[in-house]
Design a protein around this motif. Structure first.
Motif, PDB file in Angstrom:
ATOM      1  N   ALA A  53      21.026   1.307   0.001  1.00  0.00           N
ATOM      2  CA  ALA A  53      20.226   1.220   1.154  1.00  0.00           C
ATOM      3  C   ALA A  53      20.590   2.029   2.357  1.00  0.00           C
ATOM      4  CB  ALA A  53      20.358  -0.356   1.741  1.00  0.00           C
ATOM      5  N   VAL A  55      21.026   2.422   6.056  1.00  0.00           N
ATOM      6  CA  VAL A  55      21.778   1.577   7.226  1.00  0.00           C
ATOM      7  C   VAL A  55      21.530   2.249   8.882  1.00  0.00           C
ATOM      8  CG1 VAL A  55      23.740   0.339   8.060  1.00  0.00           C
ATOM      9  CG2 VAL A  55      23.317   0.794   5.573  1.00  0.00           C
TER      10      VAL A  55
ATOM     11  N   MET B  36      22.372   7.386   8.298  1.00  0.00           N
ATOM     12  CA  MET B  36      21.965   6.244   7.676  1.00  0.00           C
ATOM     13  C   MET B  36      22.343   6.450   6.222  1.00  0.00           C
ATOM     14  SD  MET B  36      17.949   6.532   7.853  1.00  0.00           S
ATOM     15  CE  MET B  36      16.947   7.734   7.140  1.00  0.00           C
ATOM     16  N   ASP B  37      22.620   7.535   5.623  1.00  0.00           N
ATOM     17  CA  ASP B  37      22.636   7.701   4.263  1.00  0.00           C
ATOM     18  C   ASP B  37      23.285   6.406   3.586  1.00  0.00           C
ATOM     19  OD1 ASP B  37      22.471  10.258   2.005  1.00  0.00           O
ATOM     20  OD2 ASP B  37      23.792   8.737   1.655  1.00  0.00           O
ATOM     21  N   ALA B  38      22.725   6.075   2.418  1.00  0.00           N
ATOM     22  CA  ALA B  38      23.120   5.015   1.516  1.00  0.00           C
ATOM     23  C   ALA B  38      24.275   4.972   1.010  1.00  0.00           C
ATOM     24  CB  ALA B  38      22.191   4.552   0.541  1.00  0.00           C
ATOM     25  N   ARG B  39      24.836   6.460   0.612  1.00  0.00           N
ATOM     26  CA  ARG B  39      26.336   6.501   0.047  1.00  0.00           C
ATOM     27  C   ARG B  39      27.279   6.488   1.153  1.00  0.00           C
ATOM     28  NH1 ARG B  39      23.618  11.782  -2.088  1.00  0.00           N
ATOM     29  NH2 ARG B  39      22.985  11.898  -0.027  1.00  0.00           N
ATOM     30  N   ILE B  40      27.047   6.339   2.367  1.00  0.00           N
ATOM     31  CA  ILE B  40      28.472   6.521   3.365  1.00  0.00           C
ATOM     32  C   ILE B  40      28.512   4.729   3.561  1.00  0.00           C
ATOM     33  CG2 ILE B  40      29.018   7.212   5.563  1.00  0.00           C
ATOM     34  CD1 ILE B  40      26.996   9.524   5.392  1.00  0.00           C
ATOM     35  N   ASN B  58      21.757   6.723  12.211  1.00  0.00           N
ATOM     36  CA  ASN B  58      20.378   7.070  12.316  1.00  0.00           C
ATOM     37  C   ASN B  58      20.218   8.152  11.235  1.00  0.00           C
ATOM     38  OD1 ASN B  58      21.277   9.635  13.417  1.00  0.00           O
ATOM     39  ND2 ASN B  58      20.652   8.958  15.547  1.00  0.00           N
ATOM     40  N   ALA B  59      18.920   8.817  11.243  1.00  0.00           N
ATOM     41  CA  ALA B  59      18.499   9.636  10.102  1.00  0.00           C
ATOM     42  C   ALA B  59      19.333  10.942  10.676  1.00  0.00           C
ATOM     43  CB  ALA B  59      17.149   9.841  10.148  1.00  0.00           C
ATOM     44  N   CYS B  91      22.434  16.065   2.728  1.00  0.00           N
ATOM     45  CA  CYS B  91      21.595  15.062   3.513  1.00  0.00           C
ATOM     46  C   CYS B  91      20.265  15.403   3.460  1.00  0.00           C
ATOM     47  CB  CYS B  91      22.204  15.524   4.849  1.00  0.00           C
ATOM     48  SG  CYS B  91      21.477  14.534   6.245  1.00  0.00           S
ATOM     49  N   GLY B  92      19.330  14.404   3.523  1.00  0.00           N
ATOM     50  CA  GLY B  92      18.049  14.589   3.654  1.00  0.00           C
ATOM     51  C   GLY B  92      17.460  15.326   4.803  1.00  0.00           C
TER      52      GLY B  92
END
Lengths: 162, 162
Positions: A53, A55, B36-40, B58-59, B91-92
């Motif tokens: 998810a 966050v 916010m990345d889910a892998r962190i 945040n993004a 990163c997105g």
């Protein structure tokens, strides 16, 4: 050893047993919005696994323009569809009013912040306020499964706000 | 069981072995700004303990007005003195330009977002950009120990950006 050096040493240990790459989009299609509070270990309190998810965290877990930016990117570019919003007991945002905090900053720096600190006086009301800000925003497409919670920092337990 | 219901069940387990209250101010006087990345999983990658540090996400982990708001509250009201800024590989935010993302949103909603999505094209450059935004801000008093890093989502390792 400084705090940062200690954490960098911890990271060496983490990397040594790292289990490898995961995909960029969150596996469970969920975005979580919560407070920056040090006592909220989001992965632990929800049993999240790495990659599950997005966050998003700020002072209070309030919904600001930046929260909208992050949720818009989360849903439109990275495929999330659900949102959990989590405030918590004993929050620092309950300890000041915006006017007094801005006045203190102005006295110290001679500059009045052009932004709202977003202090609040009632926890559950602010969860509902934050949920409304998400629902009325035109850029966040998926708000049907939005749910709001309060995390109790003394018990570790989440309670839904309806 | 829905994703949210599953996480709420996980929270019951968490609360059952919860070790009790901690103080509101972060014990290690540190604020972390990251994506916010889910892998962190911030607590895991740094070996943070509950109560150690504010975590702002945040993004992109970019420094926006809301990041400034959170860091100002963190330092002025809750006593933090150090900042770690962490971007990450894959990163997105590296996958779009602001102009094209805003145009897509406008085509879909007929409303052009009044905010910058904050996409970027070079990871290390954006860490330095974010550090500069913190250093020049008049409201964040303690920037002397600010340090910036890139987290490698394939290896789990942090590398400092200087």
């Amino acid at each position: 050893m400084s705090t940062t050096e200690e954490y960098l040493a911890n990271n060496e240990t983490y990397a040594a047993t790292f289990s490898g790459p995961l995909a960029l989009p969150p596996a469970r299609k969920l975005a979580i919005v919560t407070c920056m509070d040090a006592r909220i270990d989001v992965y632990a309190i929800l049993g999240l696994r790495r990659g599950d998810a997005h966050v998003i965290r700020n002072a209070g877990g309030v919904v600001t323009e930046d929260t909208v930016r992050s949720l818009t990117i989360s849903q439109r570019l990275l495929g999330t569809r659900k949102i959990m919003l989590i405030h918590h007991t004993d929050c620092g945002m309950l300890t000041f009013t915006d006017d007094e905090f801005k006045r203190e900053i102005e006295e110290d720096t001679k500059i009045r912040p052009p932004w709202a600190p977003e202090g609040f006086s009632h926890l559950e009301d602010d969860v509902l306020q934050s949920m409304r800000r998400i629902r009325v925003n035109p850029f966040i497409p998926h708000t049907g499964s939005l749910r709001g919670f309060v995390f109790d920092v003394d018990s570790g337990r989440l309670t839904e706000v309806k």
